[in-house]
Design a protein around this motif. Structure first.
Motif, PDB file in Angstrom:
ATOM      1  N   THR A  46       0.837  -1.194   0.000  1.00  0.00           N
ATOM      2  CA  THR A  46       0.000   0.000   0.000  1.00  0.00           C
ATOM      3  C   THR A  46       0.876   1.250   0.000  1.00  0.00           C
ATOM      4  N   ARG A  47       0.530   2.200  -0.869  1.00  0.00           N
ATOM      5  CA  ARG A  47       1.297   3.440  -0.990  1.00  0.00           C
ATOM      6  C   ARG A  47       0.572   4.601  -0.307  1.00  0.00           C
ATOM      7  N   ILE A  48       1.354   5.394   0.402  1.00  0.00           N
ATOM      8  CA  ILE A  48       0.877   6.639   1.010  1.00  0.00           C
ATOM      9  C   ILE A  48       1.767   7.741   0.454  1.00  0.00           C
ATOM     10  N   GLU A  49       1.242   8.525  -0.503  1.00  0.00           N
ATOM     11  CA  GLU A  49       2.067   9.493  -1.237  1.00  0.00           C
ATOM     12  C   GLU A  49       1.615  10.914  -0.960  1.00  0.00           C
ATOM     13  N   ARG A  50       2.594  11.779  -0.703  1.00  0.00           N
ATOM     14  CA  ARG A  50       2.296  13.182  -0.403  1.00  0.00           C
ATOM     15  C   ARG A  50       1.877  13.920  -1.682  1.00  0.00           C
ATOM     16  N   ASP A  51       0.815  14.707  -1.555  1.00  0.00           N
ATOM     17  CA  ASP A  51       0.350  15.549  -2.650  1.00  0.00           C
ATOM     18  C   ASP A  51      -0.102  16.872  -2.043  1.00  0.00           C
ATOM     19  N   GLY A  52       0.825  17.828  -1.960  1.00  0.00           N
ATOM     20  CA  GLY A  52       0.510  19.111  -1.346  1.00  0.00           C
ATOM     21  C   GLY A  52       0.177  18.967   0.118  1.00  0.00           C
ATOM     22  N   ASP A  53      -1.007  19.399   0.507  1.00  0.00           N
ATOM     23  CA  ASP A  53      -1.449  19.341   1.902  1.00  0.00           C
ATOM     24  C   ASP A  53      -2.183  18.036   2.211  1.00  0.00           C
ATOM     25  N   HIS A  54      -2.098  17.064   1.306  1.00  0.00           N
ATOM     26  CA  HIS A  54      -2.790  15.794   1.496  1.00  0.00           C
ATOM     27  C   HIS A  54      -1.837  14.629   1.268  1.00  0.00           C
ATOM     28  N   TYR A  55      -2.282  13.452   1.712  1.00  0.00           N
ATOM     29  CA  TYR A  55      -1.679  12.184   1.309  1.00  0.00           C
ATOM     30  C   TYR A  55      -2.714  11.417   0.493  1.00  0.00           C
ATOM     31  N   VAL A  56      -2.231  10.728  -0.537  1.00  0.00           N
ATOM     32  CA  VAL A  56      -3.095   9.901  -1.373  1.00  0.00           C
ATOM     33  C   VAL A  56      -2.722   8.446  -1.126  1.00  0.00           C
ATOM     34  N   ILE A  57      -3.731   7.631  -0.826  1.00  0.00           N
ATOM     35  CA  ILE A  57      -3.506   6.246  -0.405  1.00  0.00           C
ATOM     36  C   ILE A  57      -4.097   5.298  -1.434  1.00  0.00           C
ATOM     37  N   ASN A  58      -3.292   4.308  -1.853  1.00  0.00           N
ATOM     38  CA  ASN A  58      -3.748   3.256  -2.761  1.00  0.00           C
ATOM     39  C   ASN A  58      -3.257   1.919  -2.238  1.00  0.00           C
ATOM     40  N   GLY A  59      -4.184   0.960  -2.120  1.00  0.00           N
ATOM     41  CA  GLY A  59      -3.767  -0.347  -1.648  1.00  0.00           C
ATOM     42  C   GLY A  59      -4.934  -1.278  -1.427  1.00  0.00           C
ATOM     43  N   HIS A  60      -4.599  -2.512  -1.070  1.00  0.00           N
ATOM     44  CA  HIS A  60      -5.580  -3.575  -0.837  1.00  0.00           C
ATOM     45  C   HIS A  60      -5.262  -4.213   0.512  1.00  0.00           C
ATOM     46  N   LYS A  61      -6.195  -4.146   1.438  1.00  0.00           N
ATOM     47  CA  LYS A  61      -6.027  -4.697   2.777  1.00  0.00           C
ATOM     48  C   LYS A  61      -7.089  -5.755   3.043  1.00  0.00           C
ATOM     49  N   TRP A  62      -6.742  -6.706   3.898  1.00  0.00           N
ATOM     50  CA  TRP A  62      -7.777  -7.628   4.365  1.00  0.00           C
ATOM     51  C   TRP A  62      -7.515  -8.011   5.811  1.00  0.00           C
ATOM     52  N   TRP A  63      -8.431  -8.815   6.387  1.00  0.00           N
ATOM     53  CA  TRP A  63      -8.426  -9.104   7.821  1.00  0.00           C
ATOM     54  C   TRP A  63      -8.401  -7.802   8.613  1.00  0.00           C
ATOM     55  N   SER A  64      -9.180  -6.848   8.122  1.00  0.00           N
ATOM     56  CA  SER A  64      -9.299  -5.549   8.780  1.00  0.00           C
ATOM     57  C   SER A  64     -10.374  -5.665   9.861  1.00  0.00           C
ATOM     58  N   SER A  65      -9.953  -6.136  11.027  1.00  0.00           N
ATOM     59  CA  SER A  65     -10.902  -6.439  12.102  1.00  0.00           C
ATOM     60  C   SER A  65     -11.590  -5.177  12.597  1.00  0.00           C
ATOM     61  N   GLY A  66     -12.889  -5.267  12.786  1.00  0.00           N
ATOM     62  CA  GLY A  66     -13.690  -4.156  13.267  1.00  0.00           C
ATOM     63  C   GLY A  66     -14.284  -3.315  12.171  1.00  0.00           C
ATOM     64  N   ALA A  67     -13.826  -3.490  10.928  1.00  0.00           N
ATOM     65  CA  ALA A  67     -14.292  -2.634   9.838  1.00  0.00           C
ATOM     66  C   ALA A  67     -15.706  -2.995   9.380  1.00  0.00           C
ATOM     67  N   GLY A  68     -16.249  -4.115   9.838  1.00  0.00           N
ATOM     68  CA  GLY A  68     -17.617  -4.467   9.481  1.00  0.00           C
ATOM     69  C   GLY A  68     -18.657  -3.735  10.301  1.00  0.00           C
ATOM     70  N   ASP A  69     -18.248  -3.215  11.450  1.00  0.00           N
ATOM     71  CA  ASP A  69     -19.175  -2.519  12.342  1.00  0.00           C
ATOM     72  C   ASP A  69     -19.595  -1.194  11.705  1.00  0.00           C
ATOM     73  N   PRO A  70     -20.892  -0.946  11.567  1.00  0.00           N
ATOM     74  CA  PRO A  70     -21.333   0.308  10.934  1.00  0.00           C
ATOM     75  C   PRO A  70     -20.914   1.553  11.711  1.00  0.00           C
ATOM     76  N   ARG A  71     -20.502   1.387  12.972  1.00  0.00           N
ATOM     77  CA  ARG A  71     -20.031   2.528  13.762  1.00  0.00           C
ATOM     78  C   ARG A  71     -18.543   2.782  13.571  1.00  0.00           C
ATOM     79  N   CYS A  72     -17.873   1.924  12.781  1.00  0.00           N
ATOM     80  CA  CYS A  72     -16.441   2.099  12.545  1.00  0.00           C
ATOM     81  C   CYS A  72     -16.227   3.396  11.770  1.00  0.00           C
ATOM     82  N   ALA A  73     -15.538   4.356  12.394  1.00  0.00           N
ATOM     83  CA  ALA A  73     -15.400   5.695  11.812  1.00  0.00           C
ATOM     84  C   ALA A  73     -13.992   6.013  11.364  1.00  0.00           C
ATOM     85  N   VAL A  74     -13.001   5.246  11.817  1.00  0.00           N
ATOM     86  CA  VAL A  74     -11.616   5.588  11.482  1.00  0.00           C
ATOM     87  C   VAL A  74     -10.783   4.324  11.329  1.00  0.00           C
TER      88      VAL A  74
END
Length: 419
Positions: A154-182
């Motif tokens: 996964t790449r995290i690349e600086r673009d001015g005042d932002h970072y642009v993220i591209n990648g593929h993740k799995w086994w992201s525990s907790g991400a199924g919860d609709p209250r997951c905000a971050v």
């Protein structure tokens, strides 16, 4: 090392044990029935009413945010003091959330507390500590062997005042919860830097444009709804540069700090899970008759009960020693003990739960008892936060380093790993 309970811990233990007797154990079938009902209604990812209701009861009882050592935001407990409380909470896999002490949120909260800015803490940590939102940790990737975290793509690349993220993740525990905000996302900011300075961690709002949650992953058929382990892609996800944690190239440093507490919390909970399995095994053995006598009178059963008690006590003592080391010499100084207990506790729990299932016969594999799900939870943790093999390699390297000259020992590489 003194492992006696302080008066404060003893009082909290008694409160927790009473809470489980009054509120958790009687509601195990209620929780399962509610999840099944939500699934039948077409949405297994709805937070359960029973857990939300019991959270308020736990808050009122002063059983909230018991982790987070060295922080004004926590209960003021050390790792050693937290260990027996976390063990109790681990007796039922879905119970820790009731006390806001569940993975991956505890590890994420400790990460933001330790490495986040005051602005990041106000935006994400305070709502997490209050139980208003949930979180996920995105490190593992399907296309590489994530047991070596330097492989992540996964790449995290600086673009001015932002970072642009591209990648593929799995086994992201907790991400199924609709209250997951971050999400806390680990990726590469500089692929040309030294191997352990390529990675960074960044806070990503779960509703950011470009995030796609593709599917929940199952563990022996369980999807862990409404918590979930999700398959996620990030396609040109833009977040403010101020969302970066600590600084570019410091992802491994953060991972060392995050995964130590996360690993020992898993082990604490596993000891509680094994204790529950042993309790169920002994009660079943006393109640059931086979070949003309109670199963408890069969020598093989007695041997397994005795061995289970030995294994649990050994694992508990190593967990307490590890917690003590983390409190006194820090996570880095305790890295050997953390690696050892991460190997010992899941294997111990798998064995004890397996014996308990045998005593229950075919019923032990059904959902009429909590053992089948408990086994999947324990077996998963031989991978999560690093597979057994990597931790054994780390332990061996530390042992070998004791007999090397000082210069060679200083070059011994300790892996950071999470599946």
């Amino acid at each position: 090392m003194n492992f006696d309970y302080t008066p404060k811990v003893q009082a909290l233990r008694e409160k927790l044990l009473a809470f489980f007797d009054e509120h958790i154990y009687p509601n195990e079938p209620v929780f399962l029935a509610e999840v099944a009902r939500n699934r039948a209604n077409g949405n297994a990812w709805v937070p359960t009413e029973i857990v939300e209701r019991l959270k308020e009861t736990a808050r009122a009882a002063g059983l909230w945010n018991l982790f987070l050592p060295d922080s004004e935001r926590g209960a003021g407990l050390t790792n050693l003091e937290y260990a027996p409380l976390c063990e109790i909470m681990g007796r039922v896999p879905w119970a820790p959330e009731i006390f806001n002490c569940n993975a991956p949120d505890t590890g994420n909260m400790e990460t933001i507390e330790r490495y986040g800015t005051e602005s990041q803490k106000r935006q994400w940590l305070d709502p997490l500590l209050d139980g208003q939102i949930r979180s996920a940790f995105l490190m593992t990737e399907p296309d590489v062997a994530s047991s070596d975290a330097t492989n992540i793509q996964t790449r995290i690349e600086r673009d001015g005042d932002h970072y642009v993220i591209n990648g593929h993740k799995w086994w992201s525990s907790g991400a199924g919860d609709p209250r997951c905000a971050v999400y806390i996302v680990m990726g590469k900011t500089d692929p040309d830097a030294p191997r352990h300075r390529q990675q960074s961690m960044i806070l990503v709002p779960a509703d950011a444009t470009g995030i796609t949650v593709h599917r929940p992953l199952t563990v022996f058929g369980y999807d862990d709804a409404p918590h979930g382990h999700m398959d996620i892609t990030l396609d040109n996800v833009r977040v403010p540069a101020t969302n970066l944690l600590l600084g570019e190239g410091r992802g491994f440093e953060i991972a060392q700090g995050r995964l130590g507490p996360g690993r020992i919390h898993h082990c604490m909970r596993l000891i509680g899970l094994a204790e529950r399995a042993l309790e169920l095994m002994t009660k079943r053995a006393l109640q059931r008759v086979a070949f003309g006598k109670p199963i408890a009178s069969q020598t093989v059963t007695q041997e397994r009960i005795a061995e289970a008690r030995c294994l649990i006590e050994q694992a508990r003592l190593l967990t307490l020693k590890t917690a003590y080391m983390m409190d006194t010499v820090g996570n880095k100084g305790a890295r050997g003990e953390i690696a050892m207990i991460k190997v010992v506790a899941p294997n111990m729990a798998c064995q004890v739960i397996d014996w308990a299932m045998q005593v229950h016969g075919a019923a032990g594999m059904s959902d009429d008892f909590p053992l089948a799900y408990a086994y999947t939870s324990a077996r998963t943790l031989r991978f999560a936060d690093g597979p057994d093999e990597v931790h054994r390699n780390a332990i061996a390297k530390l042992e070998l380093a004791r007999y090397m000259d000082a210069d060679a020992a200083s070059r011994v590489e300790m892996p950071v790993t999470r599946t």
